[in-house]
Design an enzyme around this catalytic site. Structure first.
Site, PDB file in Angstrom:
ATOM      1  CG  ASP A   1      -2.002   0.964   1.247  1.00 21.19           C
ATOM      2  OD1 ASP A   1      -2.368   1.440   0.163  1.00 21.19           O
ATOM      3  OD2 ASP A   1      -2.524   1.266   2.348  1.00 21.19           O
ATOM      4  CG  HIS A   2      -0.375   4.795   0.517  1.00 20.92           C
ATOM      5  ND1 HIS A   2      -0.939   5.743  -0.302  1.00 20.92           N
ATOM      6  CD2 HIS A   2      -1.353   4.407   1.359  1.00 20.92           C
ATOM      7  CE1 HIS A   2      -2.211   5.918   0.037  1.00 20.92           C
ATOM      8  NE2 HIS A   2      -2.490   5.118   1.040  1.00 20.92           N
TER       9      HIS A   2
ATOM     10  CG  ASP B   1       0.427   7.664  -3.082  1.00 21.16           C
ATOM     11  OD1 ASP B   1       0.272   8.543  -3.957  1.00 21.16           O
ATOM     12  OD2 ASP B   1       0.017   7.797  -1.910  1.00 21.16           O
TER      13      ASP B   1
ATOM     14  CG  HIS C   1      -5.427   8.381   3.840  1.00 22.67           C
ATOM     15  ND1 HIS C   1      -4.792   9.077   2.848  1.00 22.67           N
ATOM     16  CD2 HIS C   1      -5.569   7.129   3.365  1.00 22.67           C
ATOM     17  CE1 HIS C   1      -4.553   8.265   1.830  1.00 22.67           C
ATOM     18  NE2 HIS C   1      -5.027   7.082   2.110  1.00 22.67           N
TER      19      HIS C   1
ATOM     20  CG  HIS D   1      -6.335   4.885  -0.867  1.00 26.13           C
ATOM     21  ND1 HIS D   1      -5.191   4.404  -0.287  1.00 26.13           N
ATOM     22  CD2 HIS D   1      -6.401   4.325  -2.096  1.00 26.13           C
ATOM     23  CE1 HIS D   1      -4.581   3.587  -1.133  1.00 26.13           C
ATOM     24  NE2 HIS D   1      -5.286   3.530  -2.243  1.00 26.13           N
TER      25      HIS D   1
ATOM     26  CG  ASN E   1      -6.818   0.887   0.333  1.00 24.11           C
ATOM     27  OD1 ASN E   1      -7.328   0.117  -0.488  1.00 24.11           O
ATOM     28  ND2 ASN E   1      -5.538   1.203   0.302  1.00 24.11           N
TER      29      ASN E   1
HETATM   30  P1  13P Z   1      -8.435   4.922   6.667  1.00 19.96           P
HETATM   31  O1  13P Z   1      -7.321   4.823   7.665  1.00 19.96           O
HETATM   32  O2  13P Z   1      -9.074   6.266   6.641  1.00 19.96           O
HETATM   33  O3  13P Z   1      -9.433   3.811   6.829  1.00 19.96           O
HETATM   34  O4  13P Z   1      -7.769   4.738   5.227  1.00 19.96           O
HETATM   35  C1  13P Z   1      -6.965   3.620   4.991  1.00 19.96           C
HETATM   36  C2  13P Z   1      -6.256   3.735   3.696  1.00 19.96           C
HETATM   37  O5  13P Z   1      -6.695   4.401   2.785  1.00 19.96           O
HETATM   38  C3  13P Z   1      -4.988   2.990   3.536  1.00 19.96           C
HETATM   39  O6  13P Z   1      -4.409   3.163   2.294  1.00 19.96           O
END
Ligand code: 13P
Length: 391
Positions: free
Chosen positions: A82-83, A104, A181, A209, A231
């Site tokens: 992720d990212h 990302d 996020h 996300h 996510n």
């Molecule tokens: P949240 O922490 O807001 O649920 O988002 C998680 C996220 O997008 C991880 O990439």
């Protein structure tokens, strides 16, 4: 056959109108709870490891546990970076066992984002690994109050999205349409018309996300407009923290394990709630049917070295272990020497590839070609090579 091709998994979700949860894990408690939640719901799941969290755990060690958990699962699983920040991050993640990677570069201008994303996609696709890109910017920080990180949201433009997907060939697109996020106050305002326009422009599975803080209706509206991966992290982190806080208040003098009591159940309950809401429950059989299994390959070579080269065997192998381990899609490189004096072949290479596509890309990679031409082929004419697809 629990580890499956993530493209197949998300294509299934996209075509059948539900979303797979991509839950970020930061510890063994999270890993076990997410898997238990998915198993209890008989649902496909994505185990997600965010590069921004690598300061909290050792990525390599966490991946060993994550791969082990995925292998023993009875539900379809994908493992996702992720990212990811760079090509190197993606190469490393694939090496350690990720079956999907996100790049990302969404804070960079369009053309730079496009260039980096295309580099990652070219590399990952050569290993058979699908790629998620992000266009537009989803502000905030996972696990924290959104208003403490008020960076301006940049909405995804449908026209740019079409061009971005066409040129990068990403398999999934993370979009910015109003989520952030982290922990929010109130519901965010979502631009659903924009999401619909993006879906029509790109027609690939879309990713949201910042799943924490959306209402049930908002989730349904997102999924109805092409969102196939959500996510989710902050709500899991908050559920865990609430349980630890409660333990702290009620069990005076509690040690580490007592403080963590019930944390897995708290995370698991939240995972189950989301999986059910997003429509993934009870889909194991149909998803397994629709997905290619994730198959690693053992590139197996046994050989003899001719004359002079035999005395350089250890040196040549050390150079090979170093050079070949860097080739994208290579998971591990092992060299060996026959135990029996009279073995037909004295030496071996066992090189584990991420998947079948790596067989071709590895053979053509400049580091492999250089090593083979300089240190191997001229001295190892007597050899046997077979690529084994692992059961
Ligand atoms: P949240 O922490 O807001 O649920 O988002 C998680 C996220 O997008 C991880 O990439």
């Amino acid at each position: 056959m629990p580890l499956v091709n993530m493209s197949d998994m998300l294509d299934h979700a996209y075509r059948h109108g539900y979303a797979v949860g991509a839950f970020d894990l930061v510890s063994l408690d999270f890993l076990e709870a997410i898997m238990a939640g998915a198993e209890a719901c008989q649902a496909p799941v994505i185990l997600s490891l965010a590069e921004s969290h690598f300061e909290y755990y050792d990525f390599e060690l966490a991946m060993a546990a994550t791969v082990a958990a995925a292998r023993r699962a009875r539900v379809p699983v994908a493992i996702h970076l992720d990212h990811g920040a760079s090509v190197d991050s993606a190469v490393n993640a694939i090496r350690l066992g990720c079956t999907g990677v996100m790049v990302d570069a969404s804070t960079l201008p369009f053309t730079k984002n496009l260039r980096i994303t295309r580099q990652v996609a070219d590399m990952a696709h050569s290993c058979g690994v699908p790629v998620e890109g992000e266009l537009g910017y989803v502000a905030g920080v996972e696990g924290e109050d959104a208003q403490k990180h008020p960076g301006a949201v940049v909405y995804t433009s449908p026209q740019e999205a079409r061009e971005f997907v066409r040129q990068t060939k990403v398999d999934f697109l993370a979009v910015s349409i109003g989520t952030v996020h982290g922990r929010m106050q109130g519901e965010p305002k979502l631009d659903l018309e924009r999401l619909e326009a993006i879906r029509q422009a790109v027609d690939i599975p879309l990713v949201i996300h910042g799943g924490t803080g959306l209402s049930d209706e908002q989730f349904h509206a997102l999924i109805a407009r092409g969102v196939a991966k959500i996510n989710y992290y902050t709500a899991l982190s908050d559920a865990a923290a609430a349980r630890i806080g409660e333990n702290f208040r009620t069990a005076s003098g509690a040690g580490y394990t007592r403080l963590l009591a019930g944390v897995r159940t708290a995370i698991q309950d939240e995972v189950k709630r989301r999986i059910r809401l997003w429509g993934g429950a009870d889909r194991t059989a149909e998803v397994l049917e629709a997905c290619r299994p994730w198959q690693e390959v053992e590139h197996f070579i046994v050989y003899n070295l001719s004359g002079e080269a035999e005395s350089h065997a250890d040196e040549f192998k050390a150079i090979g272990r170093d050079m070949l381990a860097r080739v994208p899609g290579v998971r591990r490189v092992v060299s060996g020497r026959a135990w029996q004096e009279d073995a037909r072949y004295r030496h071996c290479w066992l090189i584990r590839f991420a998947g079948i596509d790596t067989i071709t890309s590895y053979m053509a990679h400049p580091d492999h070609v250089a090593y083979a031409d300089q240190y191997f082929r001229p001295h190892a004419g007597d050899r046997l090579k077979i690529d084994y697809v692992l059961d």
